[in-house]
Design a protein around this motif. Structure first.
Motif, PDB file in Angstrom:
ATOM      1  N   ARG A  64     -26.499  41.041  23.822  1.00  0.00           N
ATOM      2  CA  ARG A  64     -25.616  41.663  22.821  1.00  0.00           C
ATOM      3  C   ARG A  64     -25.449  40.736  21.621  1.00  0.00           C
ATOM      4  O   ARG A  64     -25.414  41.179  20.471  1.00  0.00           O
ATOM      5  N   TYR A  65     -25.365  39.469  21.925  1.00  0.00           N
ATOM      6  CA  TYR A  65     -25.246  38.469  20.859  1.00  0.00           C
ATOM      7  C   TYR A  65     -26.485  38.505  19.965  1.00  0.00           C
ATOM      8  O   TYR A  65     -26.377  38.516  18.732  1.00  0.00           O
ATOM      9  N   TYR A  66     -27.646  38.566  20.569  1.00  0.00           N
ATOM     10  CA  TYR A  66     -28.893  38.631  19.810  1.00  0.00           C
ATOM     11  C   TYR A  66     -28.916  39.891  18.948  1.00  0.00           C
ATOM     12  O   TYR A  66     -29.432  39.878  17.838  1.00  0.00           O
ATOM     13  N   GLU A  67     -28.360  40.949  19.485  1.00  0.00           N
ATOM     14  CA  GLU A  67     -28.350  42.181  18.709  1.00  0.00           C
ATOM     15  C   GLU A  67     -27.426  42.033  17.500  1.00  0.00           C
ATOM     16  O   GLU A  67     -27.768  42.460  16.396  1.00  0.00           O
ATOM     17  N   ASP A  68     -26.291  41.404  17.719  1.00  0.00           N
ATOM     18  CA  ASP A  68     -25.373  41.131  16.606  1.00  0.00           C
ATOM     19  C   ASP A  68     -26.078  40.356  15.501  1.00  0.00           C
ATOM     20  O   ASP A  68     -25.861  40.591  14.318  1.00  0.00           O
ATOM     21  N   LEU A  69     -26.906  39.417  15.920  1.00  0.00           N
ATOM     22  CA  LEU A  69     -27.602  38.581  14.958  1.00  0.00           C
ATOM     23  C   LEU A  69     -28.792  39.295  14.328  1.00  0.00           C
ATOM     24  O   LEU A  69     -29.416  38.765  13.412  1.00  0.00           O
ATOM     25  N   GLY A  70     -29.126  40.448  14.877  1.00  0.00           N
ATOM     26  CA  GLY A  70     -30.249  41.182  14.313  1.00  0.00           C
ATOM     27  C   GLY A  70     -31.601  40.752  14.849  1.00  0.00           C
ATOM     28  O   GLY A  70     -32.638  41.025  14.252  1.00  0.00           O
ATOM     29  N   LEU A  71     -31.596  40.065  15.987  1.00  0.00           N
ATOM     30  CA  LEU A  71     -32.864  39.604  16.561  1.00  0.00           C
ATOM     31  C   LEU A  71     -33.550  40.718  17.329  1.00  0.00           C
ATOM     32  O   LEU A  71     -34.768  40.795  17.390  1.00  0.00           O
ATOM     33  N   ILE A  72     -32.750  41.566  17.951  1.00  0.00           N
ATOM     34  CA  ILE A  72     -33.300  42.709  18.667  1.00  0.00           C
ATOM     35  C   ILE A  72     -32.497  43.953  18.286  1.00  0.00           C
ATOM     36  O   ILE A  72     -31.431  43.834  17.674  1.00  0.00           O
ATOM     37  N   HIS A  73     -33.008  45.095  18.644  1.00  0.00           N
ATOM     38  CA  HIS A  73     -32.367  46.349  18.269  1.00  0.00           C
ATOM     39  C   HIS A  73     -32.401  47.305  19.443  1.00  0.00           C
ATOM     40  O   HIS A  73     -33.316  47.257  20.253  1.00  0.00           O
ATOM     41  N   ALA A  74     -31.394  48.169  19.514  1.00  0.00           N
ATOM     42  CA  ALA A  74     -31.349  49.130  20.611  1.00  0.00           C
ATOM     43  C   ALA A  74     -31.036  50.520  20.075  1.00  0.00           C
ATOM     44  O   ALA A  74     -30.361  50.668  19.056  1.00  0.00           O
ATOM     45  N   GLU A  75     -31.563  51.506  20.791  1.00  0.00           N
ATOM     46  CA  GLU A  75     -31.118  52.864  20.539  1.00  0.00           C
ATOM     47  C   GLU A  75     -29.867  53.079  21.388  1.00  0.00           C
ATOM     48  O   GLU A  75     -29.546  52.262  22.237  1.00  0.00           O
ATOM     49  N   ARG A  76     -29.169  54.185  21.104  1.00  0.00           N
ATOM     50  CA  ARG A  76     -27.979  54.444  21.902  1.00  0.00           C
ATOM     51  C   ARG A  76     -28.086  55.790  22.590  1.00  0.00           C
ATOM     52  O   ARG A  76     -28.630  56.750  22.027  1.00  0.00           O
ATOM     53  N   THR A  77     -27.506  55.892  23.767  1.00  0.00           N
ATOM     54  CA  THR A  77     -27.402  57.189  24.442  1.00  0.00           C
ATOM     55  C   THR A  77     -26.285  57.968  23.764  1.00  0.00           C
ATOM     56  O   THR A  77     -25.548  57.421  22.931  1.00  0.00           O
ATOM     57  N   ALA A  78     -26.149  59.236  24.158  1.00  0.00           N
ATOM     58  CA  ALA A  78     -25.073  60.062  23.607  1.00  0.00           C
ATOM     59  C   ALA A  78     -23.728  59.389  23.849  1.00  0.00           C
ATOM     60  O   ALA A  78     -22.826  59.418  23.017  1.00  0.00           O
ATOM     61  N   GLY A  79     -23.610  58.731  24.980  1.00  0.00           N
ATOM     62  CA  GLY A  79     -22.355  58.064  25.344  1.00  0.00           C
ATOM     63  C   GLY A  79     -22.176  56.696  24.707  1.00  0.00           C
ATOM     64  O   GLY A  79     -21.150  56.055  24.901  1.00  0.00           O
ATOM     65  N   GLY A  80     -23.162  56.236  23.981  1.00  0.00           N
ATOM     66  CA  GLY A  80     -23.001  54.969  23.279  1.00  0.00           C
ATOM     67  C   GLY A  80     -23.595  53.755  23.975  1.00  0.00           C
ATOM     68  O   GLY A  80     -23.426  52.617  23.519  1.00  0.00           O
ATOM     69  N   GLN A  81     -24.289  53.982  25.085  1.00  0.00           N
ATOM     70  CA  GLN A  81     -24.887  52.834  25.768  1.00  0.00           C
ATOM     71  C   GLN A  81     -26.229  52.467  25.153  1.00  0.00           C
ATOM     72  O   GLN A  81     -26.946  53.318  24.623  1.00  0.00           O
ATOM     73  N   ARG A  82     -26.560  51.182  25.256  1.00  0.00           N
ATOM     74  CA  ARG A  82     -27.806  50.693  24.667  1.00  0.00           C
ATOM     75  C   ARG A  82     -29.019  51.088  25.505  1.00  0.00           C
ATOM     76  O   ARG A  82     -28.964  51.028  26.737  1.00  0.00           O
TER      77      ARG A  82
END
Lengths: 155, 155
Positions: free
Chosen positions: B24-42
């Motif tokens: 999650r930290y890496y995502e905050d930094l923009g190192l990785i990216h995730a799609e989200r489910t309808a419920g908001g999960q990565r």
DNA sequence: GCTTGACTTCAAGTTCGCTTGAAGTTGCAG
DNA sequence: CTGCAACTTCAAGCGAACTTGAAGTCAAGC
């Protein structure tokens, strides 16, 4: 000429390339030691320079200051180490450095192979390979990591 | 078999050896990216695993996460990189790794030489040499540091 | 459809390796 | 003997890289 046989903290900083604050910090940690003048100022014996060079080198190879302290415990604190003492420490260092080099070489070779093959041979190139290859090997299968062990929590 | 083509954060953590909090930290930094489910999960696309392997490797060679981010900017975020894109990045990495290996090799060779000569030849062995040798070269002369530039303040 | 474990965010805390600042002391050159 | 740079301690601060905890939500098996 006439190298002083005791260095002030400022002199040591200039010679070692470290800040005086870092030197005091290292002393707090027990990495280096100083004598004191009557007035309480630090005076470093010259072998401290070698010690500092060692610390720097160790950090470069990835040791924490705490690990460095352990490594340095094998050397006499204030005396110039003799050949035997030195050789013992130096040898253990070589192993460490060699291991580090080896893991970097492995990493580079994977990259090289990847470039060499144009990353078109999906069965051959680990790096470019999609991760479903890893999935068939179960959790924990990872590419590019080489001999690096998994470390979910490394501290 | 049947590798899922989207990974949950837990699966990615298990596969990459990193903690979910780190991901999650890496995502905050923009190192990785995730799609989200309808419920908001990565949900992570599989190429993220390769990205993570890269990040790990980069860290091993001494880059900060910020530098890694810059390096990764050359790769597409969510798509599997093609051979050309990959080759470009891989080549710049090789240079970095080679440089790192070279500096470690230099360090080790000094140690090796030191052991080889028994550290008795004071004029020859840089490491075992007392620091007054350095003193005659003026401030800044340092052994063991090799190609490492002085860095009184390195951040 | 309920339960349960895996997920969500957000804020605060932690460790490492120092640096900075304040307030005072020492030591050497002139 | 004076002046001043270089030293002293101590406490606090900082940036990087995460972790932890609280409080709540989602998704998948039974």
């Amino acid at each position: 000429m006439s190298a002083p046989d005791r260095l002030t903290i400022g002199e040591l900083a200039a010679r070692s390339g470290l800040a005086t604050s870092a030197l005091r910090y290292y002393e707090d940690l027990g990495l280096i030691h100083a004598e004191r003048t009557a007035g309480g100022q630090r005076r470093y014996p010259r072998p401290t320079l070698r010690r500092l060079a060692f610390i720097r080198a160790a950090r470069q190879v990835g040791l924490s200051l705490d690990e460095v302290r352990a490594a340095l415990a094998e050397l006499p604190a204030d005396r110039t180490p003799n050949a035997t003492e030195w050789a013992k420490v130096a040898r253990s260092w070589q192993r460490r450095i060699d291991a580090h080099i080896e893991s970097l070489r492995a990493l580079r070779d994977r990259l090289t192979g990847c470039i060499g093959c144009g990353c078109l041979s999906l069965t051959k190139c680990a790096l470019y390979n999609p991760s479903d290859q890893a999935a068939t090997k179960g959790p924990g299968a990872r590419y590019l990591l080489g001999d690096t062990p998994p470390r979910p929590r490394e501290r």
